[in-house]
Design an enzyme around this catalytic site. Structure first.
Site, PDB file in Angstrom:
ATOM      1  CG  HIS A 150      -0.444  -0.102   2.534  1.00 19.21           C
ATOM      2  ND1 HIS A 150      -1.018  -0.843   3.544  1.00 19.21           N
ATOM      3  CD2 HIS A 150       0.638   0.486   3.090  1.00 19.21           C
ATOM      4  CE1 HIS A 150      -0.305  -0.696   4.655  1.00 19.21           C
ATOM      5  NE2 HIS A 150       0.696   0.109   4.407  1.00 19.21           N
ATOM      6  CG  HIS A 152       0.292   4.332   7.726  1.00 18.68           C
ATOM      7  ND1 HIS A 152      -0.759   3.810   7.006  1.00 18.68           N
ATOM      8  CD2 HIS A 152       1.344   3.520   7.466  1.00 18.68           C
ATOM      9  CE1 HIS A 152      -0.365   2.727   6.358  1.00 18.68           C
ATOM     10  NE2 HIS A 152       0.900   2.523   6.610  1.00 18.68           N
ATOM     11  CD  GLU A 190       3.054  -1.686   6.383  1.00 16.05           C
ATOM     12  OE1 GLU A 190       2.851  -0.540   6.782  1.00 16.05           O
ATOM     13  OE2 GLU A 190       3.289  -1.944   5.181  1.00 16.05           O
TER      14      GLU A 190
HETATM   15 FE   LIG Z   1       2.082   0.979   5.688  1.00 16.04          FE
END
Ligand SMILES: [Fe+2]
Length: 280
Positions: A12, A59, A240
């Site tokens: 991403h 984030h 992640e």
């Molecule tokens: Fe990320």
């Protein structure tokens, strides 16, 4: 009955969204990335799911450091796009599915997963970049979305095994929803990358390739990878990838890999995507 028909694993990387939004997708640096996603986009258009469950991480946009849910499930009717410091991405608002999300919450909590109910949140690049990569740049997104935010930003992140088991519980929850729905689940983030410190720019192609291979061949190996191994071998932000294991867990025992793409570099990340169809 609702069914999860397939899973998408995808990076991403925020710079991908910026390249797209600023009309730079055709530049020599970015063109190979977008070309690699074309078949995935075609697959998505052909599959035409009704709902996407998107496992991603925030984030520090929806959640600041005051409250960080380990597993936050978005139950709102719609989700605005976060301003990450340079204005919100010019992408459509994301339509949720509160009834199904509430059903998932109930089933998952009764199955002993302590989900956080999130009734209001803004979505950042962790979710919107995968949407852009798989659905392009439409006026409105062609499906409803249930966001599932996982904390991989502040230590400790949940283990890959925990995510995998939660994926299995999601499959069970979806299959107890009495409406004919075709659902695709996304696991986002990764692949190998580190954005800070002396090892910034670290990429481990061997690690990434093994991870992609074993999503279909040997997921049991992947769920046993301890958090420290992601950090050591594939960079601090490679953690992640545990979110891809939630996607994998939700597909059942057997999957067929129908597409894969891997490219280095995009910004400072190794970009990977994979599509797995459930064959259960
Ligand atoms: Fe990320």
């Amino acid at each position: 009955m609702a069914r999860i028909v397939a899973g998408v694993g995808t990076s991403h990387t925020p710079a991908i969204g910026a390249a797209l939004d600023n009309g730079r997708a055709g530049e020599p640096y970015w063109a190979p990335v977008f070309k690699g996603y074309e078949p995935a986009k075609e697959w998505m258009a052909k599959t035409a799911p009704d709902v996407a469950i998107i496992v991603y991480n925030d984030h520090v946009n929806a959640f600041d450091f005051k409250i960080i849910p380990t597993f936050g499930l978005g139950c709102a009717a719609e989700f605005p796009i976060a301003d990450e410091g340079w204005g919100a991405r010019p992408v459509p608002i994301v339509e949720g599915y509160p009834e199904l999300a509430s059903h998932l919450i109930q089933s998952l909590v009764l199955d002993e997963f302590d989900m956080t109910i999130v009734n209001e949140m803004q979505l950042d690049h962790g979710l919107t970049v995968p949407m852009s990569l798989l659905f392009g740049q439409p006026e409105a997104w062609p499906l409803r979305v249930i966001p599932l935010a996982v904390n991989v930003v502040q230590y400790p992140a949940p283990t890959g095994h925990r995510c995998y088991m939660l994926g299995k519980a999601i499959k069970k929850a979806v299959e107890s929803w009495d409406e004919d729905l075709k659902i695709v689940i996304f696991g986002t983030g990764g692949m190998s990358h580190q954005i800070q410190g002396p090892r910034a720019g670290l990429i481990n192609k061997e690690f990434d390739t093994g991870f992609l291979d074993d999503l279909s061949r040997d997921p049991d190996r992947l769920v046993r990878i301890p958090p420290i191994e992601y950090l050591r071998d594939a960079g601090a932000e490679a953690i992640e990838l545990v979110m891809w294991l939630m996607m994998r867990g939700a597909l059942g025992d057997k999957v067929e890999e129908v597409y894969r793409f891997y490219h280095v570099p995009a910004s400072s990340t190794a970009v990977g995507t994979i599509i797995l169809e459930s064959v259960n």
